[in-house]
Design a protein around this motif. Structure first.
Motif, PDB file in Angstrom:
ATOM      1  N   ALA A  83       0.617  -1.525  -0.153  1.00 47.69           N
ATOM      2  CA  ALA A  83      -0.025  -0.104   0.037  1.00 47.69           C
ATOM      3  C   ALA A  83       1.037   0.886  -0.690  1.00 47.69           C
ATOM      4  O   ALA A  83       1.901   1.536   0.802  1.00 47.69           O
ATOM      5  N   HIS A  84       0.475   2.507  -0.907  1.00 47.92           N
ATOM      6  CA  HIS A  84       1.196   3.602  -1.236  1.00 47.92           C
ATOM      7  C   HIS A  84       0.356   5.038  -0.733  1.00 47.92           C
ATOM      8  O   HIS A  84      -0.174   5.102  -0.866  1.00 47.92           O
ATOM      9  N   TYR A  85       0.834   5.615  -0.014  1.00 41.87           N
ATOM     10  CA  TYR A  85       0.096   6.671  -0.144  1.00 41.87           C
ATOM     11  C   TYR A  85       1.104   7.901  -1.298  1.00 41.87           C
ATOM     12  O   TYR A  85       2.250   7.764  -0.963  1.00 41.87           O
ATOM     13  N   LEU A  86       0.384   8.459  -2.659  1.00 46.12           N
ATOM     14  CA  LEU A  86       1.341   9.384  -3.410  1.00 46.12           C
ATOM     15  C   LEU A  86       0.811  10.243  -3.092  1.00 46.12           C
ATOM     16  O   LEU A  86      -0.207  11.463  -3.297  1.00 46.12           O
ATOM     17  N   ARG A  87       1.868  11.546  -3.344  1.00 42.42           N
ATOM     18  CA  ARG A  87       1.809  13.175  -3.672  1.00 42.42           C
ATOM     19  C   ARG A  87       1.886  13.516  -5.195  1.00 42.42           C
ATOM     20  O   ARG A  87       2.931  12.810  -5.599  1.00 42.42           O
ATOM     21  N   PRO A  88       1.539  14.346  -5.916  1.00 44.00           N
ATOM     22  CA  PRO A  88       1.317  14.720  -6.718  1.00 44.00           C
ATOM     23  C   PRO A  88       3.303  15.450  -7.281  1.00 44.00           C
ATOM     24  O   PRO A  88       3.942  15.859  -5.817  1.00 44.00           O
ATOM     25  N   VAL A  89       3.978  15.411  -8.251  1.00 46.59           N
ATOM     26  CA  VAL A  89       5.170  15.612  -8.900  1.00 46.59           C
ATOM     27  C   VAL A  89       5.450  16.716  -8.871  1.00 46.59           C
ATOM     28  O   VAL A  89       4.722  16.904 -10.080  1.00 46.59           O
ATOM     29  N   GLY A  90       5.803  18.034  -8.767  1.00 44.97           N
ATOM     30  CA  GLY A  90       6.155  19.106  -9.296  1.00 44.97           C
ATOM     31  C   GLY A  90       4.946  19.621  -9.305  1.00 44.97           C
ATOM     32  O   GLY A  90       3.540  19.941  -8.136  1.00 44.97           O
ATOM     33  N   VAL A  91       4.054  20.489 -10.509  1.00 51.62           N
ATOM     34  CA  VAL A  91       2.853  21.232 -10.500  1.00 51.62           C
ATOM     35  C   VAL A  91       1.454  19.962  -9.835  1.00 51.62           C
ATOM     36  O   VAL A  91       1.255  20.343 -10.724  1.00 51.62           O
ATOM     37  N   GLY A  92       1.209  19.614  -9.228  1.00 57.23           N
ATOM     38  CA  GLY A  92      -0.409  19.386  -9.111  1.00 57.23           C
ATOM     39  C   GLY A  92      -1.515  19.380  -7.909  1.00 57.23           C
ATOM     40  O   GLY A  92      -0.394  19.852  -6.745  1.00 57.23           O
ATOM     41  N   PHE A  93      -2.025  18.229  -8.059  1.00 52.00           N
ATOM     42  CA  PHE A  93      -3.543  18.771  -6.877  1.00 52.00           C
ATOM     43  C   PHE A  93      -3.415  17.755  -6.551  1.00 52.00           C
ATOM     44  O   PHE A  93      -3.519  16.358  -6.956  1.00 52.00           O
ATOM     45  N   GLY A  94      -4.219  17.455  -5.368  1.00 49.56           N
ATOM     46  CA  GLY A  94      -4.808  15.988  -4.904  1.00 49.56           C
ATOM     47  C   GLY A  94      -3.782  14.743  -4.770  1.00 49.56           C
ATOM     48  O   GLY A  94      -2.242  15.027  -4.138  1.00 49.56           O
ATOM     49  N   SER A  95      -4.118  13.788  -4.219  1.00 50.17           N
ATOM     50  CA  SER A  95      -3.052  12.981  -3.578  1.00 50.17           C
ATOM     51  C   SER A  95      -4.233  11.367  -3.609  1.00 50.17           C
ATOM     52  O   SER A  95      -4.788  11.485  -4.227  1.00 50.17           O
ATOM     53  N   GLU A  96      -2.859  10.208  -3.789  1.00 48.60           N
ATOM     54  CA  GLU A  96      -3.477   9.507  -3.896  1.00 48.60           C
ATOM     55  C   GLU A  96      -3.132   8.582  -2.861  1.00 48.60           C
ATOM     56  O   GLU A  96      -2.609   8.043  -2.487  1.00 48.60           O
ATOM     57  N   ARG A  97      -4.066   6.538  -3.207  1.00 44.26           N
ATOM     58  CA  ARG A  97      -3.696   5.910  -2.977  1.00 44.26           C
ATOM     59  C   ARG A  97      -4.010   4.764  -2.617  1.00 44.26           C
ATOM     60  O   ARG A  97      -5.196   4.775  -3.124  1.00 44.26           O
ATOM     61  N   ILE A  98      -3.147   3.899  -3.166  1.00 39.72           N
ATOM     62  CA  ILE A  98      -2.644   2.554  -3.832  1.00 39.72           C
ATOM     63  C   ILE A  98      -2.909   2.056  -2.961  1.00 39.72           C
ATOM     64  O   ILE A  98      -2.064   1.370  -2.631  1.00 39.72           O
ATOM     65  N   VAL A  99      -3.298   0.842  -3.276  1.00 40.56           N
ATOM     66  CA  VAL A  99      -2.747  -1.320  -2.875  1.00 40.56           C
ATOM     67  C   VAL A  99      -3.114  -1.978  -4.043  1.00 40.56           C
ATOM     68  O   VAL A  99      -3.781  -1.867  -4.987  1.00 40.56           O
ATOM     69  N   ASP A 100      -1.481  -2.458  -4.694  1.00 45.97           N
ATOM     70  CA  ASP A 100      -1.083  -2.995  -5.580  1.00 45.97           C
ATOM     71  C   ASP A 100      -0.715  -4.011  -5.642  1.00 45.97           C
ATOM     72  O   ASP A 100      -0.059  -3.902  -4.458  1.00 45.97           O
ATOM     73  N   GLY A 101      -0.391  -4.925  -6.064  1.00 50.90           N
ATOM     74  CA  GLY A 101      -0.350  -6.447  -6.003  1.00 50.90           C
ATOM     75  C   GLY A 101       0.724  -6.809  -7.867  1.00 50.90           C
ATOM     76  O   GLY A 101      -0.007  -6.301  -8.800  1.00 50.90           O
ATOM     77  N   ARG A 102       1.404  -7.871  -7.302  1.00 44.42           N
ATOM     78  CA  ARG A 102       1.525  -8.712  -8.803  1.00 44.42           C
ATOM     79  C   ARG A 102       1.736 -10.074  -8.802  1.00 44.42           C
ATOM     80  O   ARG A 102       2.515 -10.124  -7.588  1.00 44.42           O
ATOM     81  N   ALA A 103       2.193 -10.516  -9.492  1.00 44.86           N
ATOM     82  CA  ALA A 103       2.450 -12.334  -9.042  1.00 44.86           C
ATOM     83  C   ALA A 103       2.933 -12.325 -10.778  1.00 44.86           C
ATOM     84  O   ALA A 103       2.268 -12.398 -12.041  1.00 44.86           O
ATOM     85  N   ASP A 104       3.709 -13.124 -10.215  1.00 41.25           N
ATOM     86  CA  ASP A 104       5.143 -13.514 -11.802  1.00 41.25           C
ATOM     87  C   ASP A 104       4.755 -15.562 -11.827  1.00 41.25           C
ATOM     88  O   ASP A 104       4.737 -16.148 -11.049  1.00 41.25           O
ATOM     89  N   LEU A 105       4.930 -15.945 -12.654  1.00 37.71           N
ATOM     90  CA  LEU A 105       5.127 -17.482 -13.130  1.00 37.71           C
ATOM     91  C   LEU A 105       5.681 -17.687 -14.413  1.00 37.71           C
ATOM     92  O   LEU A 105       5.831 -17.243 -15.331  1.00 37.71           O
ATOM     93  N   TYR A 106       6.879 -18.630 -13.762  1.00 38.35           N
ATOM     94  CA  TYR A 106       8.013 -18.407 -14.901  1.00 38.35           C
ATOM     95  C   TYR A 106       8.478 -19.710 -15.334  1.00 38.35           C
ATOM     96  O   TYR A 106       8.630 -20.676 -14.154  1.00 38.35           O
ATOM     97  N   VAL A 107       8.323 -20.059 -16.244  1.00 36.02           N
ATOM     98  CA  VAL A 107       9.019 -22.008 -17.081  1.00 36.02           C
ATOM     99  C   VAL A 107      10.093 -21.312 -17.608  1.00 36.02           C
ATOM    100  O   VAL A 107       9.473 -20.723 -18.712  1.00 36.02           O
ATOM    101  N   LEU A 108      10.658 -22.007 -17.511  1.00 40.24           N
ATOM    102  CA  LEU A 108      12.489 -22.498 -17.671  1.00 40.24           C
ATOM    103  C   LEU A 108      13.467 -23.020 -18.336  1.00 40.24           C
ATOM    104  O   LEU A 108      13.418 -23.760 -17.192  1.00 40.24           O
ATOM    105  N   LYS A 109      13.908 -23.566 -19.438  1.00 37.68           N
ATOM    106  CA  LYS A 109      14.872 -23.935 -19.883  1.00 37.68           C
ATOM    107  C   LYS A 109      16.232 -23.992 -19.253  1.00 37.68           C
ATOM    108  O   LYS A 109      16.884 -22.827 -19.966  1.00 37.68           O
ATOM    109  N   PRO A 110      16.447 -24.399 -18.735  1.00 40.45           N
ATOM    110  CA  PRO A 110      18.539 -24.160 -18.353  1.00 40.45           C
ATOM    111  C   PRO A 110      19.334 -24.643 -19.276  1.00 40.45           C
ATOM    112  O   PRO A 110      18.830 -25.714 -20.530  1.00 40.45           O
TER     113      PRO A 110
END
Length: 262
Positions: A83-110
């Motif tokens: 979870a992250h609280y985000l603020r604007p970079v430079g000139v900007g207004f408002g704010s954001e709170r995000i909840v994010d996730g990522r899932a990876d599956l690798y199938v590899l041949k040595p």
């Protein structure tokens, strides 16, 4: 280009690996194991469905993973969220709170690179799913908030390389999406039909990738410590473009199956 053609295009990468090299497979660099890690991540994002401002913030991150050697094919799974609280970079207004996730599956041949397994390289395919929920607070007199969502599922070529160093193993992992399915509504979630609107994207409309650099050091017979730097991001170009970049530094522990420890 339809879905079947794009999937075939992604599979060409695996087929392009020389058959002679694949026939000389080494054991997987990472043995059968499970791991967990904690860390801090920084998230940068700009979503034109909300406004044109870039937002940035940091927050805690929790990750888990598993690896297995299945008939001389390396299978690795990884999932992370925070979870992250985000603020604007430079000139900007408002704010954001995000909840994010990522899932990876690798199938590899040595592929054989050294007779003593000091250096390893594996090629193959990876599937990745990312999901982000954003609560945007507008800078108005009423402190209005709206919720937005973004979801991406991708498949593309991947590699895993490692090298024994100072009693441990340095490693690098990366994947590039070639074919993706994107859920990116242009309005707030409260205005939507409950069913998502999926869009198919290829490399020309969604460009990005994810990677990991790290070092593993055995701490005991079955326990290994891991320090890793992760980076992932993409730019999706449609009627309302979105760009994301996530960087993460984590420390974790990996529990290795005794019979496969290396």
């Amino acid at each position: 280009m339809d879905l079947k053609q794009m999937v075939r295009h992604a599979l060409v990468v695996l087929a392009a690996v020389p058959a002679a090299a694949l026939a000389q497979s080494e054991p997987c660099a990472r043995p059968t194991s499970i791991q967990a890690s904690v860390g801090v991540s920084q998230n940068d994002r700009a979503d034109a469905a909300i406004n044109s401002t870039q937002y940035q913030g940091r927050g805690p991150q929790l990750s888990v993973g598993a690896a297995a050697n299945v008939r001389r094919v390396c299978v690795e799974a990884f999932a992370t969220g925070g979870a992250h609280y985000l603020r604007p970079v430079g000139v900007g207004f408002g704010s954001e709170r995000i909840v994010d996730g990522r899932a990876d599956l690798y199938v590899l041949k040595p592929i054989t690179l050294s007779s003593d397994n000091r250096t390893t390289l594996a090629l193959g395919l990876a599937a990745q799913v990312t999901a982000t929920g954003t609560r945007h607070s507008f800078a108005d007199a009423y402190s209005t908030t709206s919720n937005y969502r973004l979801g991406v599922g991708s498949i593309g070529p991947a590699f895993n390389a490692s090298y024994r160093l100072m009693g441990g193993r340095a490693f690098a992992v990366a994947m590039v999406p070639l074919v993706s399915v994107v859920d990116h509504p242009y309005v707030a979630v409260s205005s939507l039909d409950p069913l998502p609107g999926m869009h198919l994207a290829n490399w020309s409309s969604l460009r990005g990738g994810s990677g990991q650099l790290g070092y593993e050091l055995p701490l005991s017979r079955y326990l290994t410590g891991t320090l890793s730097y992760h980076v992932s991001g993409f730019r999706y170009t449609d009627a309302r473009p979105v760009s994301t970049l996530s960087q993460m530094l984590t420390f974790g522990m990996r529990l290795t199956r005794p019979t496969e420890r290396r």
